[in-house]
Motif scaffolding. Structure first.
Motif, PDB file in Angstrom:
ATOM      1  N   SER A 154       0.832  -1.204   0.000  1.00 23.07           N
ATOM      2  CA  SER A 154       0.000   0.000   0.000  1.00 23.07           C
ATOM      3  C   SER A 154       0.863   1.249   0.000  1.00 23.07           C
ATOM      4  CB  SER A 154      -0.909   0.025   1.228  1.00 23.07           C
ATOM      5  OG  SER A 154      -0.142   0.154   2.425  1.00 23.07           O
ATOM      6  N   TYR A 155       0.252   2.365  -0.364  1.00 28.08           N
ATOM      7  CA  TYR A 155       0.851   3.685  -0.196  1.00 28.08           C
ATOM      8  C   TYR A 155      -0.276   4.702  -0.270  1.00 28.08           C
ATOM      9  CZ  TYR A 155       0.531   4.106  -5.338  1.00 28.08           C
ATOM     10  OH  TYR A 155       0.075   4.144  -6.631  1.00 28.08           O
ATOM     11  N   TYR A 156      -0.022   5.875   0.292  1.00 29.94           N
ATOM     12  CA  TYR A 156      -1.040   6.921   0.231  1.00 29.94           C
ATOM     13  C   TYR A 156      -0.807   7.751  -1.020  1.00 29.94           C
ATOM     14  CZ  TYR A 156      -4.470  10.369   1.459  1.00 29.94           C
ATOM     15  OH  TYR A 156      -5.578  11.171   1.428  1.00 29.94           O
ATOM     16  N   MET A 157      -1.774   7.751  -1.922  1.00 27.94           N
ATOM     17  CA  MET A 157      -1.629   8.420  -3.207  1.00 27.94           C
ATOM     18  C   MET A 157      -1.965   9.907  -3.098  1.00 27.94           C
ATOM     19  SD  MET A 157      -3.618   7.787  -6.815  1.00 27.94           S
ATOM     20  CE  MET A 157      -2.934   6.161  -7.114  1.00 27.94           C
ATOM     21  N   GLU A 158      -1.032  10.727  -3.509  1.00 25.85           N
ATOM     22  CA  GLU A 158      -1.256  12.160  -3.633  1.00 25.85           C
ATOM     23  C   GLU A 158      -1.668  12.486  -5.079  1.00 25.85           C
ATOM     24  OE1 GLU A 158      -1.086  13.922  -0.974  1.00 25.85           O
ATOM     25  OE2 GLU A 158       0.232  12.774   0.390  1.00 25.85           O
ATOM     26  N   ASN A 159      -2.101  13.708  -5.326  1.00 28.14           N
ATOM     27  CA  ASN A 159      -2.396  14.193  -6.685  1.00 28.14           C
ATOM     28  C   ASN A 159      -3.304  13.237  -7.462  1.00 28.14           C
ATOM     29  OD1 ASN A 159      -0.615  16.416  -6.251  1.00 28.14           O
ATOM     30  ND2 ASN A 159       1.118  15.074  -6.735  1.00 28.14           N
ATOM     31  N   ARG A 160      -4.394  12.866  -6.861  1.00 27.36           N
ATOM     32  CA  ARG A 160      -5.274  11.856  -7.465  1.00 27.36           C
ATOM     33  C   ARG A 160      -5.971  12.357  -8.723  1.00 27.36           C
ATOM     34  NH1 ARG A 160      -7.628   8.279  -2.398  1.00 27.36           N
ATOM     35  NH2 ARG A 160      -5.679   8.328  -1.199  1.00 27.36           N
ATOM     36  N   ASP A 161      -6.140  13.639  -8.848  1.00 28.62           N
ATOM     37  CA  ASP A 161      -6.838  14.189 -10.020  1.00 28.62           C
ATOM     38  C   ASP A 161      -6.077  13.941 -11.315  1.00 28.62           C
ATOM     39  OD1 ASP A 161      -8.826  15.092  -8.377  1.00 28.62           O
ATOM     40  OD2 ASP A 161      -8.096  17.166  -8.299  1.00 28.62           O
ATOM     41  N   THR A 162      -4.749  13.804 -11.234  1.00 23.97           N
ATOM     42  CA  THR A 162      -3.944  13.672 -12.447  1.00 23.97           C
ATOM     43  C   THR A 162      -3.290  12.299 -12.598  1.00 23.97           C
ATOM     44  OG1 THR A 162      -2.021  14.608 -11.288  1.00 23.97           O
ATOM     45  CG2 THR A 162      -3.439  16.144 -12.497  1.00 23.97           C
ATOM     46  N   ALA A 220      -4.121 -24.253  -3.623  1.00 23.60           N
ATOM     47  CA  ALA A 220      -4.272 -25.656  -4.012  1.00 23.60           C
ATOM     48  C   ALA A 220      -3.553 -26.594  -3.058  1.00 23.60           C
ATOM     49  CB  ALA A 220      -3.758 -25.853  -5.434  1.00 23.60           C
ATOM     50  N   ASN A 221      -2.492 -26.116  -2.391  1.00 26.32           N
ATOM     51  CA  ASN A 221      -1.750 -26.968  -1.458  1.00 26.32           C
ATOM     52  C   ASN A 221      -2.341 -26.967  -0.048  1.00 26.32           C
ATOM     53  OD1 ASN A 221      -1.013 -24.462  -0.502  1.00 26.32           O
ATOM     54  ND2 ASN A 221       1.176 -24.708  -0.890  1.00 26.32           N
ATOM     55  N   GLY A 222      -3.495 -26.305   0.114  1.00 25.19           N
ATOM     56  CA  GLY A 222      -4.191 -26.313   1.395  1.00 25.19           C
ATOM     57  C   GLY A 222      -3.849 -25.165   2.321  1.00 25.19           C
ATOM     58  N   ILE A 223      -2.882 -24.334   1.949  1.00 21.61           N
ATOM     59  CA  ILE A 223      -2.503 -23.195   2.790  1.00 21.61           C
ATOM     60  C   ILE A 223      -3.455 -22.026   2.525  1.00 21.61           C
ATOM     61  CG2 ILE A 223      -0.690 -21.510   3.303  1.00 21.61           C
ATOM     62  CD1 ILE A 223       1.351 -23.602   2.427  1.00 21.61           C
ATOM     63  N   PRO A 224      -4.022 -21.410   3.544  1.00 25.59           N
ATOM     64  CA  PRO A 224      -4.803 -20.188   3.347  1.00 25.59           C
ATOM     65  C   PRO A 224      -3.881 -18.972   3.257  1.00 25.59           C
ATOM     66  CG  PRO A 224      -4.880 -20.819   5.647  1.00 25.59           C
ATOM     67  CD  PRO A 224      -4.066 -21.877   4.945  1.00 25.59           C
ATOM     68  N   ALA A 225      -4.361 -17.933   2.575  1.00 24.14           N
ATOM     69  CA  ALA A 225      -3.551 -16.721   2.424  1.00 24.14           C
ATOM     70  C   ALA A 225      -4.448 -15.505   2.424  1.00 24.14           C
ATOM     71  CB  ALA A 225      -2.738 -16.779   1.131  1.00 24.14           C
ATOM     72  N   PHE A 226      -3.985 -14.434   3.051  1.00 24.28           N
ATOM     73  CA  PHE A 226      -4.666 -13.141   3.051  1.00 24.28           C
ATOM     74  C   PHE A 226      -3.801 -12.112   2.338  1.00 24.28           C
ATOM     75  CE2 PHE A 226      -6.384 -15.230   6.829  1.00 24.28           C
ATOM     76  CZ  PHE A 226      -7.750 -14.980   6.704  1.00 24.28           C
ATOM     77  N   PHE A 227      -4.439 -11.177   1.655  1.00 23.32           N
ATOM     78  CA  PHE A 227      -3.701 -10.063   1.066  1.00 23.32           C
ATOM     79  C   PHE A 227      -4.503  -8.785   1.237  1.00 23.32           C
ATOM     80  CE2 PHE A 227      -6.578 -10.931  -2.408  1.00 23.32           C
ATOM     81  CZ  PHE A 227      -6.826  -9.683  -2.963  1.00 23.32           C
ATOM     82  N   ASP A 228      -3.805  -7.661   1.220  1.00 24.41           N
ATOM     83  CA  ASP A 228      -4.475  -6.362   1.146  1.00 24.41           C
ATOM     84  C   ASP A 228      -3.605  -5.398   0.355  1.00 24.41           C
ATOM     85  OD1 ASP A 228      -3.111  -4.248   3.160  1.00 24.41           O
ATOM     86  OD2 ASP A 228      -3.009  -6.241   4.059  1.00 24.41           O
ATOM     87  N   CYS A 229      -4.266  -4.414  -0.261  1.00 19.69           N
ATOM     88  CA  CYS A 229      -3.567  -3.395  -1.046  1.00 19.69           C
ATOM     89  C   CYS A 229      -4.379  -2.113  -0.969  1.00 19.69           C
ATOM     90  CB  CYS A 229      -3.404  -3.843  -2.501  1.00 19.69           C
ATOM     91  SG  CYS A 229      -4.950  -4.271  -3.338  1.00 19.69           S
ATOM     92  N   SER A 230      -3.697  -0.977  -1.165  1.00 18.98           N
ATOM     93  CA  SER A 230      -4.420   0.277  -0.980  1.00 18.98           C
ATOM     94  C   SER A 230      -3.668   1.478  -1.534  1.00 18.98           C
ATOM     95  CB  SER A 230      -4.686   0.499   0.514  1.00 18.98           C
ATOM     96  OG  SER A 230      -5.446   1.672   0.726  1.00 18.98           O
ATOM     97  N   PHE A 231      -4.444   2.475  -1.979  1.00 19.28           N
ATOM     98  CA  PHE A 231      -3.951   3.822  -2.256  1.00 19.28           C
ATOM     99  C   PHE A 231      -4.238   4.749  -1.068  1.00 19.28           C
ATOM    100  CE2 PHE A 231      -4.969   3.267  -7.061  1.00 19.28           C
ATOM    101  CZ  PHE A 231      -3.781   2.594  -7.255  1.00 19.28           C
ATOM    102  N   ASP A 232      -4.823   4.205  -0.006  1.00 17.02           N
ATOM    103  CA  ASP A 232      -5.342   5.025   1.093  1.00 17.02           C
ATOM    104  C   ASP A 232      -4.647   4.766   2.418  1.00 17.02           C
ATOM    105  OD1 ASP A 232      -7.155   6.941   0.396  1.00 17.02           O
ATOM    106  OD2 ASP A 232      -8.934   5.697   0.676  1.00 17.02           O
ATOM    107  N   MET A 233      -3.524   4.069   2.395  1.00 20.92           N
ATOM    108  CA  MET A 233      -2.830   3.712   3.631  1.00 20.92           C
ATOM    109  C   MET A 233      -1.356   4.102   3.536  1.00 20.92           C
ATOM    110  SD  MET A 233      -4.323  -0.116   4.342  1.00 20.92           S
ATOM    111  CE  MET A 233      -6.068  -0.487   4.124  1.00 20.92           C
ATOM    112  N   VAL A 234      -0.724   4.125   4.670  1.00 18.75           N
ATOM    113  CA  VAL A 234       0.707   4.378   4.731  1.00 18.75           C
ATOM    114  C   VAL A 234       1.437   3.323   3.901  1.00 18.75           C
ATOM    115  CG1 VAL A 234       1.121   2.935   6.774  1.00 18.75           C
ATOM    116  CG2 VAL A 234       2.589   4.924   6.336  1.00 18.75           C
ATOM    117  N   ARG A 235       2.650   3.662   3.442  1.00 20.16           N
ATOM    118  CA  ARG A 235       3.400   2.721   2.614  1.00 20.16           C
ATOM    119  C   ARG A 235       3.753   1.461   3.403  1.00 20.16           C
ATOM    120  NH1 ARG A 235       5.773   2.902  -2.151  1.00 20.16           N
ATOM    121  NH2 ARG A 235       5.586   5.170  -2.335  1.00 20.16           N
TER     122      ARG A 235
END
Length: 329
Positions: A154-162, A220-235
């Motif tokens: 993640s990272y906080y995105m500045e200048n979103r209009d452009t 497929a190997n039975g392991i669970p996994a979580f992910f997250d991503c964002s333009f709205d959070m600290v890097r």
């Protein structure tokens, strides 16, 4: 041939700040051409002493001295220019995500094979040796049996209009931009593919892109996994592997160049914590790997099926977001 002669399509920031400097450092590569839509290619060519500048992408692709091209164009343009480059006999390193749908990636990969050129999706982070070290530690049994993988980018995105990453029609959104890294890392470290996905997003009401997405995979190997991503959070750019005896955390997983090219692998077991610092120049390693694949006629990593599988996982996430339900990949 001792060096691969590269051309770069566009004057994108990632090319100017990272990829072109890596080409200049590489022992088996050189940059001989750059193209833009307009005159900016001349400015960049002068800055980096690139011999040839073109004001049209096709003009560069018709340069018979160019062996390989790097494509850092907006996501929605990847398919067109990968295909155009391959038809001119150019090997192609394309920035991630390879494109926006798995059908498009399949078509791109097939045409590259028919044209006998090499294709690779540009996940430069994976070339850092810290990830091989993580796999070694897992294989050694030090953290026991792997029970969970978590990845965040993640990272906080500045200048979103452009920012083009806010434009849905151009393949914008946090999932395409940074979530693809987290998903790739889960696949890479687990050596397994997601078979079911549940994802949820915070959608920007104006642009329609996902500002943040978080999701769950059954692998497929039975392991669970979580992910997250964002333009709205600290890097953040990290993943964690949790086992029955301990954990491995990698806090500079995707951009160790932000930390002086130094990766960090933190291993914690009962009563013990160990930090391993590992150096690696990810863009240089990426350039030299792909150039070596061309020179030695070997298969680059992240070509073909790997690119297809990563985009399929992204597609499944978007399908789950829209349906509000668990989706099979």
């Amino acid at each position: 041939m001792s060096k691969i002669r590269w051309g770069v399509l566009s004057t994108a920031n990632i090319g100017r700040t990272q990829f072109i400097p890596a080409l200049l450092r590489a022992k088996n590569s050189e940059i001989i051409a750059i193209a833009s839509r307009g005159s900016k290619a001349h400015e960049v060519a002068k800055e980096f002493n690139i011999p040839r500048a073109y004001e049209d992408y096709n003009a560069l692709l018709h340069d018979k001295d160019v062996d390989a091209v790097y494509i850092p164009l907006p996501n929605h343009l990847h398919k067109k220019w990968v295909i155009e480059a391959s038809k001119q006999g150019k090997h192609v390193l394309c920035e991630k995500p390879a494109t926006l749908t798995s059908d498009e990636v399949i078509e791109m990969v097939q045409i590259c094979r028919e044209q006998n050129v090499k294709f690779m999706e540009g996940f430069m982070y994976q070339f850092h040796p810290q990830h091989d070290r993580v796999k070694e530690i897992i294989t050694s049994g030090e953290i026991g049996e792997v029970k969970l993988i978590r990845a965040s980018h993640s990272y906080y995105m500045e200048n979103r209009d452009t920012n083009i990453r806010m434009r849905k029609e151009m393949g914008g959104g946090s999932l395409y931009d940074v979530g693809c890294y987290a998903i790739h890392a889960i696949r890479n470290i687990s050596h397994s593919e997601p078979i079911e996905v549940r994802a949820h997003s915070q959608i920007d009401l104006v642009s329609g892109i996902d500002l943040s997405t978080h999701g769950y995979f059954d692998l497929a190997n039975g392991i669970p996994a979580f992910f997250d991503c964002s333009f709205d959070m600290v890097r953040r750019q990290e993943y964690e592997v949790i086992g029955t005896k301990g954990t491995i955390r990698v806090p500079f997983a995707f951009r160790p160049d932000f930390n002086g090219h130094v990766g960090l692998v933190i291993v914690q077991t009962t009563g013990s914590t160990r930090e391993e610092k590992i150096h690696g120049d990810i863009f240089l390693l990426e350039v030299e790997h792909f150039s070596n694949a061309i020179l030695n006629d070997t298969h680059p990593i992240n070509s073909g099926n790997s690119a297809i599988y990563n985009v399929r996982a992204l597609e499944a996430c978007y399908e789950s977001i829209q349906a509000g339900a668990l989706v099979k990949v």
